[in-house]
Structure formats: structure tokens, C-alpha cells
Design an enzyme around this catalytic site. Structure first.
Site, PDB file in Angstrom:
ATOM      1  N   ARG A 110      32.372  58.366  10.438  1.00  0.00           N
ATOM      2  CA  ARG A 110      33.039  58.809  11.668  1.00  0.00           C
ATOM      3  C   ARG A 110      32.244  59.951  12.274  1.00  0.00           C
ATOM      4  NH1 ARG A 110      34.778  63.657   9.868  1.00  0.00           N
ATOM      5  NH2 ARG A 110      35.580  63.815   7.741  1.00  0.00           N
ATOM      6  N   TYR A 148      28.596  68.837 -12.775  1.00  0.00           N
ATOM      7  CA  TYR A 148      28.960  69.905 -11.840  1.00  0.00           C
ATOM      8  C   TYR A 148      27.746  70.817 -11.641  1.00  0.00           C
ATOM      9  CZ  TYR A 148      31.469  73.862  -9.798  1.00  0.00           C
ATOM     10  OH  TYR A 148      31.895  74.868  -8.973  1.00  0.00           O
ATOM     11  N   VAL A 199      33.450  66.909  12.629  1.00  0.00           N
ATOM     12  CA  VAL A 199      33.888  68.094  13.372  1.00  0.00           C
ATOM     13  C   VAL A 199      32.678  68.893  13.851  1.00  0.00           C
ATOM     14  CG1 VAL A 199      35.149  70.282  13.215  1.00  0.00           C
ATOM     15  CG2 VAL A 199      36.065  68.233  12.107  1.00  0.00           C
ATOM     16  N   GLU A 247      26.405  62.924   3.004  1.00  0.00           N
ATOM     17  CA  GLU A 247      26.533  64.277   2.482  1.00  0.00           C
ATOM     18  C   GLU A 247      25.889  64.389   1.098  1.00  0.00           C
ATOM     19  OE1 GLU A 247      30.471  65.825   2.795  1.00  0.00           O
ATOM     20  OE2 GLU A 247      30.529  65.535   4.966  1.00  0.00           O
ATOM     21  N   LYS A 276      35.040  56.331  -3.226  1.00  0.00           N
ATOM     22  CA  LYS A 276      33.925  57.154  -3.694  1.00  0.00           C
ATOM     23  C   LYS A 276      33.063  56.446  -4.735  1.00  0.00           C
ATOM     24  CE  LYS A 276      35.088  60.733  -1.183  1.00  0.00           C
ATOM     25  NZ  LYS A 276      36.259  60.172  -0.474  1.00  0.00           N
ATOM     26  N   GLY A 305      38.943  68.097  -0.927  1.00  0.00           N
ATOM     27  CA  GLY A 305      39.066  68.904  -2.135  1.00  0.00           C
ATOM     28  C   GLY A 305      40.226  68.512  -3.033  1.00  0.00           C
ATOM     29  N   ARG A 320      34.235  77.489  13.164  1.00  0.00           N
ATOM     30  CA  ARG A 320      35.532  76.854  13.375  1.00  0.00           C
ATOM     31  C   ARG A 320      36.581  77.952  13.531  1.00  0.00           C
ATOM     32  NH1 ARG A 320      36.148  71.468   9.594  1.00  0.00           N
ATOM     33  NH2 ARG A 320      33.943  70.852   9.555  1.00  0.00           N
ATOM     34  N   LYS A 369      35.326  73.301   5.318  1.00  0.00           N
ATOM     35  CA  LYS A 369      34.213  73.964   5.990  1.00  0.00           C
ATOM     36  C   LYS A 369      34.720  74.990   7.001  1.00  0.00           C
ATOM     37  CE  LYS A 369      31.711  69.615   5.574  1.00  0.00           C
ATOM     38  NZ  LYS A 369      31.254  68.407   6.307  1.00  0.00           N
TER      39      LYS A 369
END
Length: 449
Positions: free
Chosen positions: A291, A202, A294, A275, A116, A165, A337, A237
Site C-alpha cells: 500500500r 533478534y 504514511v 522493509e 508474515k 508491534g 508525524r 514510527k
């Protein structure tokens, strides 16, 4: 073009890749654990190889077994899908070292974006806006206090090698900072074997917006619009839509072009997702997934491209067959989902599927590998399907989605379908008025859940 592709995954994504390959005239090899001997991807592939026991570490994460399966079946290339080894740079390197093509980005890019801190530095160097925070790892509590004072509370401590997370903790003030810093390091060490953490400002009510990019080996890069993935529970998600109800075309094109320029500078190849957190008209980079996502079907529904097919094409050396200007986006798409979980407690609900009926009709797609009589094993992710609906606009899409959720039948197990039914009837969701914290509040406030 490849003659045979080994699919190093399971479930709906393995079946998704198999279908794309068959439509391209490519033979497929499925790998499976002992628990997945009757799985649909293993039943439909041209060849199937058992690579180990039920536990993922002994099968789907068993690099030696996967490479051996590719060797004995004569595969040309390996597609990792998502999860498991899809963002493992060592695996990608070993695939190429053994003479196979890795259908995905280069190992160097996987390594860069998997860290990261390195990813944030790369974003800044290529002109992508980032969340204010530390320049690198935060190695002491005193350093954490100084940075927090500079950027202002609340702050978020994040694991450098994190994801899902884990290794994340919010501190609202100095008193909470030491505990948050220690907690994030401890959780990161346990989850990833690396206790390195960094700090960011934040944001209070951001949306989670991601830009889908596609790049070939010839320097061509396009973006395929954005997805809004703000409906999350514990950073997981649950529902995604495209385009985002929060953006206009000007904002969409601006951030898309920034993403494309960055990928050109990096020499990136294959699909990738950048993102962002989006708040008060500003975008802030959080990470890049190297990648297939989903939620890629919502992008496919609005742009008309098969992303798995495109991954295979560009990995074989083919150029993109279109430019940014020639791409056309149409309508609105939403993905739900469907997890094998209790919709009230969210506890996993493995078991045998009884009656099974999927919805259909214009603009309806179900990506799933389960069937009536299939035993859902307890060893893997709880997602058993994705319901994707497309409409001419968001309102039509929502109306169609309500109808489809009412038709969807999966007996024998508990699923999150009832939760999705409540979500799509909520006035705030209908109005597109939500952020990344909204779903947690909704679940907490709705006493019927």
C-alpha cells in the site's frame, strides 16, 4: 484514465488522494462517517456519501456501504489510502468483482505479503536476504527451544498475521522463551484472530530501512530509494527521513536492485514498500507493505514524483514513463508525524482545534486535513498532520525543520510538536547516530518528557 475515483479513507490521506485526482482531471467521491461530516475531505470532494456511524467498524470498514457508495455515484475506481481496508485482500477482490478498479496491488499479492510467514518465504525465493529464524510457524514450546538454540539468543517471537508491534515478544534466554511464545500467541489471537507465530533472531541495534518500489502492469519496476524509519516508539514510527544517513550510494543501489528484481519475479504492480532491518552492513527482510505508506512524502520530495498520481496511472494500465537510469534524487527530506497526543504521556488528545497556523517557505510541505474550529474525533488514529521539509543536504533540512516546528501552531489540543523540537536538537539525532531502540531510550532518559 478514470473519470471518477471513490476515496475509501479519511483525514489527510483522503485529502491527499483528492488533490492528486483533481490535478489529473478526475472527479472524486468522499465517504465519511457521521463523525466526519465536517471533515475537509468530505467538504472538498465533488461528491460525499455518509457510510455509517462514528465507529470505524460501522463506516470505514463497512465494505458493503463503501461498494454501495461507489455504485450509486458511478465511480470507476476505488483508492483505499493506508490503514482501514488498504491491505485487505478480500476487499480488493470484492472491488474488482463488482466491476471497479482497485487502485493498488492484486489481491493475491496482498494475501501473500499479509501473511508474515508467506512473505518471508517469498522473499527468500526471490533473492531478498532475510533474518535467520524458523522456516514457518512455531507450533510448540519444544520446537521454539530447538530453533532458538540453533540461531542463538536473543530471539523475537512474531505474529504471522501481525502488525503495529502487536503479537511480538523478545526472549533473552530459555527461561523467558516459554512466556514470550505464549504471550505472543495470546496477543496475536486477540488482535488478529490468528495465534500463529514464528521466530527470528533478534538484532541488537538495527536501523529500520525501507525501499519504495513502483511497478506497472507491463513488467516495469523501479525503486525510489530508501527511507530511514528507525525513530519508533512501541513499533510506531514518529519521524522518517530520506535518504538514510546510514547508507552510501553503493548500498542503496544494491538493495534497491534486489528489491526490483524480486518484484519483477512476483509480477507485482502498484506501489509497495519492502522493509528491512539493517545492521553491520547487512540487510534483513522483515515485511512488505502492499500500500501507500504514511511516510511517502519524503520520497516524493527527493525524487520529484507524485506517488498517488503514479498509483492511479499504473492501475489504469499506463506504463511507467521513466526508467531506473532516468530517475534523479535530490537533497534530503524529513517528515515529522504530528499526533494529537500529550507529548509527555502519549495519551490521545482529541478536541476542538483553536488557533491554527502552518509553517511555510521553500521546501516546506504540510499534509493535514484539520483547520481552526475542527473537532478532532476520538474514534480514529491520533495523527493530525505531517510536516515534511526538504533541503539541499541533511544539515540544511534540519535547520529548516527547526524553524518550521517553531512556527507550527495547533491550539486547543496537545500535540507531539514539543517532542519533535527536542528530537531535532539532540546531538545523536543531529549526527544520524540512532537505531530502532533509540527513541524509547530518549523518552525514558529525558525527564522533561
Amino acid at each position: 484514465m478514470f473519470e471518477k475515483v471513490l476515496i475509501a479513507n479519511r483525514g489527510e490521506i483522503a485529502l491527499r488522494i483528492h488533490r492528486a485526482c483533481k490535478e489529473m482531471g478526475i472527479r472524486t467521491v468522499a465517504v465519511h462517517s457521521t463523525a466526519d461530516a465536517d471533515a475537509m475531505h468530505a467538504r472538498l470532494a465533488d461528491e460525499a456519501v455518509c457510510i455509517g456511524p462514528a465507529q470505524a467498524k460501522d463506516s470505514y470498514l463497512n465494505v458493503a456501504a463503501i461498494l454501495s457508495a461507489a455504485d450509486i455515484t458511478g465511480a470507476d475506481a476505488i483508492h483505499p489510502g493506508y490503514g482501514f481496508l488498504s491491505e485487505n485482500a478480500d476487499f480488493a477482490s470484492m472491488v474488482e468483482e463488482h466491476g471497479f478498479t482497485f487502485i493498488g496491488p492484486s489481491p493475491d499479492h496482498i494475501t501473500m505479503m499479509g501473511d508474515k510467514i508467506a512473505a518471508k518465504n517469498a522473499a527468500m525465493e526471490t533473492g531478498i536476504p532475510v533474518v535467520p529464524g524458523s522456516d514457518g510457524a512455531v507450533v510448540s514450546h519444544d520446537e521454539a527451544l530447538k530453533i532458538a538454540k540453533d540461531i542463538g539468543y536473543p530471539v523475537l517471537i512474531k505474529a504471522s498475521a501481525g502488525g503495529g508491534g502487536r503479537g511480538m515478544k523478545v526472549a533473552q534466554n530459555e527461561k523467558e522463551l516459554l512466556e514470550a511464545w505464549q504471550f505472543a500467541r495470546s496477543e496475536a489471537k486477540a488482535a488478529f484472530g490468528n495465534d500463529e507465530v514464528y521466530m527470528e533472531k533478534y538484532l541488537q541495534k538495527p536501523r529500520h530501512i525501507e525501499i519504495q518500489i513502483l511497478a506497472d502492469l507491463h513488467g516495469n519496476v523501479v525503486h525510489l530509494g530508501e527511507r530511514d524509519c528507525s525513530l519508533q516508539r512501541r513499533h510506531q514510527k514518529l519521524l522518517e527521513e530520506a535518504p538514510s544517513p546510514a547508507l552510501n550510494w553503493s548500498q542503496r543501489n544494491e538493495i534497491g536492485e534486489i528489491a526490483c528484481n524480486a518484484m519483477r519475479k512476483l509480477g507485482y504492480r502498484s506501489v509497495g514498500t519492502i522493509e528491512f532491518l539493517y545492521e553491520n552492513g547487512e540487510f534483513f527482510f522483515i515485511e512488505m507493505n502492499t500500500r501507500l505508506q504514511v511516510e511517502h512524502p519524503v520520497t516524493e520530495m527527493i525524487c520529484g514524483l507524485d506517488l498517488v498520481r503514479e498509483m492511479i496511472r499504473v492501475s489504469s494500465g499506463a506504463p511507467l514513463g521513466y526508467t531506473q537510469e532516468s530517475l534523479r534524487f535530490s537533497g534530503h527530506a524529513i517528515e515529522c508525524r504530528i499526533n494529537a497526543e500529550d507529548p509527555e504521556t502519549f495519551l490521545p488528545s482529541p478536541g476542538v482545534v483553536g488557533d491554527y497556523h502552518t509553517p511555510g517557505g521553500l521546501g516546506v510541505r504540510v499534509d493535514s486535513a484539520i483547520y481552526s474550529g475542527y473537532r478532532i474525533p476520538p474514534y480514529y488514529d491520533s495523527m493530525v498532520g505531517k510536516l515534511i521539509v526538504h533541503g539541499a543536504n541533511r544539515n540544511e533540512c534540519l535547520m529548516r525543520l527547526r524553524r518550521c516546528l517553531g512556527e507550527y501552531v495547533i491550539d486547543g489540543i496537545r500535540t507531539t510538536i514539543p517532542l519533535h523540537q527536542r528530537l531535532v536538537d539532540n546531538p545523536e539525532f543531529i549526527n544520524g547516530d540512532y537505531d530502532i531502540h533509540w527513541l524509547e531510550n530518549f523518552v525514558g532518559m529525558d525527564q522533561s518528557l
